[in-house]
Write a protein that holds these residues in place. Sequence first.
Motif, PDB file in Angstrom:
ATOM      1  N   ARG A  27      37.551  -7.570  38.726  1.00  8.06           N
ATOM      2  CA  ARG A  27      38.002  -7.150  37.473  1.00  8.06           C
ATOM      3  C   ARG A  27      38.655  -8.206  36.871  1.00  8.06           C
ATOM      4  NH1 ARG A  27      41.842  -4.974  34.433  1.00  8.06           N
ATOM      5  NH2 ARG A  27      41.070  -3.415  32.882  1.00  8.06           N
ATOM      6  N   GLU A  28      39.680  -8.679  37.544  1.00 11.14           N
ATOM      7  CA  GLU A  28      40.537  -9.858  37.025  1.00 11.14           C
ATOM      8  C   GLU A  28      39.969 -11.025  36.882  1.00 11.14           C
ATOM      9  OE1 GLU A  28      43.844  -9.818  39.880  1.00 11.14           O
ATOM     10  OE2 GLU A  28      44.381  -7.939  39.354  1.00 11.14           O
ATOM     11  N   LEU A  29      38.904 -11.298  37.762  1.00 13.42           N
ATOM     12  CA  LEU A  29      38.025 -12.724  37.719  1.00 13.42           C
ATOM     13  C   LEU A  29      37.359 -12.496  36.408  1.00 13.42           C
ATOM     14  CD1 LEU A  29      36.766 -12.981  41.418  1.00 13.42           C
ATOM     15  CD2 LEU A  29      38.407 -14.701  40.212  1.00 13.42           C
ATOM     16  N   ILE A  70      34.271  -2.504  34.112  1.00 14.52           N
ATOM     17  CA  ILE A  70      34.159  -1.993  35.162  1.00 14.52           C
ATOM     18  C   ILE A  70      33.562  -2.822  36.384  1.00 14.52           C
ATOM     19  CG2 ILE A  70      32.987   0.160  35.891  1.00 14.52           C
ATOM     20  CD1 ILE A  70      32.469   1.105  32.842  1.00 14.52           C
ATOM     21  N   ALA A  71      34.276  -2.287  37.516  1.00 12.48           N
ATOM     22  CA  ALA A  71      34.074  -3.131  38.801  1.00 12.48           C
ATOM     23  C   ALA A  71      33.684  -2.204  39.710  1.00 12.48           C
ATOM     24  CB  ALA A  71      35.212  -3.807  38.911  1.00 12.48           C
ATOM     25  N   ASP A  72      32.635  -2.392  40.651  1.00 14.76           N
ATOM     26  CA  ASP A  72      32.097  -1.422  41.730  1.00 14.76           C
ATOM     27  C   ASP A  72      31.792  -2.537  42.891  1.00 14.76           C
ATOM     28  OD1 ASP A  72      31.477   0.466  43.122  1.00 14.76           O
ATOM     29  OD2 ASP A  72      29.464   0.583  42.565  1.00 14.76           O
ATOM     30  N   ALA A  75      30.035  -6.211  42.290  1.00 14.43           N
ATOM     31  CA  ALA A  75      29.481  -6.171  40.785  1.00 14.43           C
ATOM     32  C   ALA A  75      30.559  -5.865  39.692  1.00 14.43           C
ATOM     33  CB  ALA A  75      28.446  -5.452  40.621  1.00 14.43           C
ATOM     34  N   VAL A  76      30.594  -6.642  38.440  1.00 21.41           N
ATOM     35  CA  VAL A  76      31.323  -6.186  37.428  1.00 21.41           C
ATOM     36  C   VAL A  76      30.447  -6.149  36.200  1.00 21.41           C
ATOM     37  CG1 VAL A  76      33.184  -7.022  36.000  1.00 21.41           C
ATOM     38  CG2 VAL A  76      33.432  -7.404  38.180  1.00 21.41           C
ATOM     39  N   ALA A  77      30.779  -5.073  35.213  1.00 24.83           N
ATOM     40  CA  ALA A  77      30.326  -5.063  33.862  1.00 24.83           C
ATOM     41  C   ALA A  77      31.269  -5.169  32.905  1.00 24.83           C
ATOM     42  CB  ALA A  77      29.436  -3.651  33.916  1.00 24.83           C
ATOM     43  N   LEU A  78      30.904  -6.291  32.150  1.00 26.17           N
ATOM     44  CA  LEU A  78      31.924  -6.489  31.145  1.00 26.17           C
ATOM     45  C   LEU A  78      31.153  -6.161  29.491  1.00 26.17           C
ATOM     46  CD1 LEU A  78      34.331  -8.135  29.938  1.00 26.17           C
ATOM     47  CD2 LEU A  78      32.903 -10.096  30.057  1.00 26.17           C
ATOM     48  N   GLU A  94      26.830  -8.632  33.284  1.00 24.60           N
ATOM     49  CA  GLU A  94      26.806  -8.329  34.562  1.00 24.60           C
ATOM     50  C   GLU A  94      26.897  -9.237  35.400  1.00 24.60           C
ATOM     51  OE1 GLU A  94      24.715  -5.708  38.064  1.00 24.60           O
ATOM     52  OE2 GLU A  94      23.532  -6.201  36.435  1.00 24.60           O
ATOM     53  N   LEU A  95      28.191  -9.429  35.929  1.00 23.19           N
ATOM     54  CA  LEU A  95      28.579 -10.495  37.041  1.00 23.19           C
ATOM     55  C   LEU A  95      28.646  -9.770  38.465  1.00 23.19           C
ATOM     56  CD1 LEU A  95      31.697 -11.425  34.667  1.00 23.19           C
ATOM     57  CD2 LEU A  95      29.677 -12.824  35.182  1.00 23.19           C
ATOM     58  N   ARG A  96      28.109 -10.840  39.280  1.00 28.64           N
ATOM     59  CA  ARG A  96      28.127 -10.687  40.881  1.00 28.64           C
ATOM     60  C   ARG A  96      28.780 -11.511  41.447  1.00 28.64           C
ATOM     61  NH1 ARG A  96      25.913  -6.594  43.447  1.00 28.64           N
ATOM     62  NH2 ARG A  96      24.564  -6.178  41.800  1.00 28.64           N
ATOM     63  N   PHE A  97      30.229 -11.232  42.269  1.00 29.98           N
ATOM     64  CA  PHE A  97      30.832 -12.139  42.970  1.00 29.98           C
ATOM     65  C   PHE A  97      30.691 -12.041  44.602  1.00 29.98           C
ATOM     66  CE2 PHE A  97      33.186 -11.010  38.956  1.00 29.98           C
ATOM     67  CZ  PHE A  97      33.432 -12.118  38.546  1.00 29.98           C
TER      68      PHE A  97
END
Length: 122
Positions: A27-29, A70-72, A75-78, A94-97
């Motif tokens: 989420r912070e990223l 929202i992070a899970d 994966a993060v949805a912004l 949608e970002l995936r780290f």
Amino acid sequence: MTPMLNEPLSGALHELLAARSLRERNRELALALVAAGNRGESNHLTRPWTGTTTPQAVPEGLRLTAHSVIADHDAVALRATARTEGAAWSLIAELRFDAAGRIEQCHHLLVPDSTAAAPPAR
């Protein structure tokens, strides 16, 4: 009785805390990408304005405003609003780290927001 770290509950608690810290980090990223875009740094969120193959400068005055993150797990949805002079867009990304915090995938949807750019109603 003093709980020991090898008890089943401590393992479940460890997993819960590890998952929470991963979500918070991701989420912070995502929020750091928003801040970097607002500083004029090209990144995954500014690609619609800077290009994907040869990144160009971020347009002067581009402002990103995060509304929800929202992070899970990885994966993060912004959900954000992007504004330039006289134009506005709704941005969903949608970002995936990976484990090191690098972006593995980024998919985004950009929709012109005619209501945000319109003058206020009288």
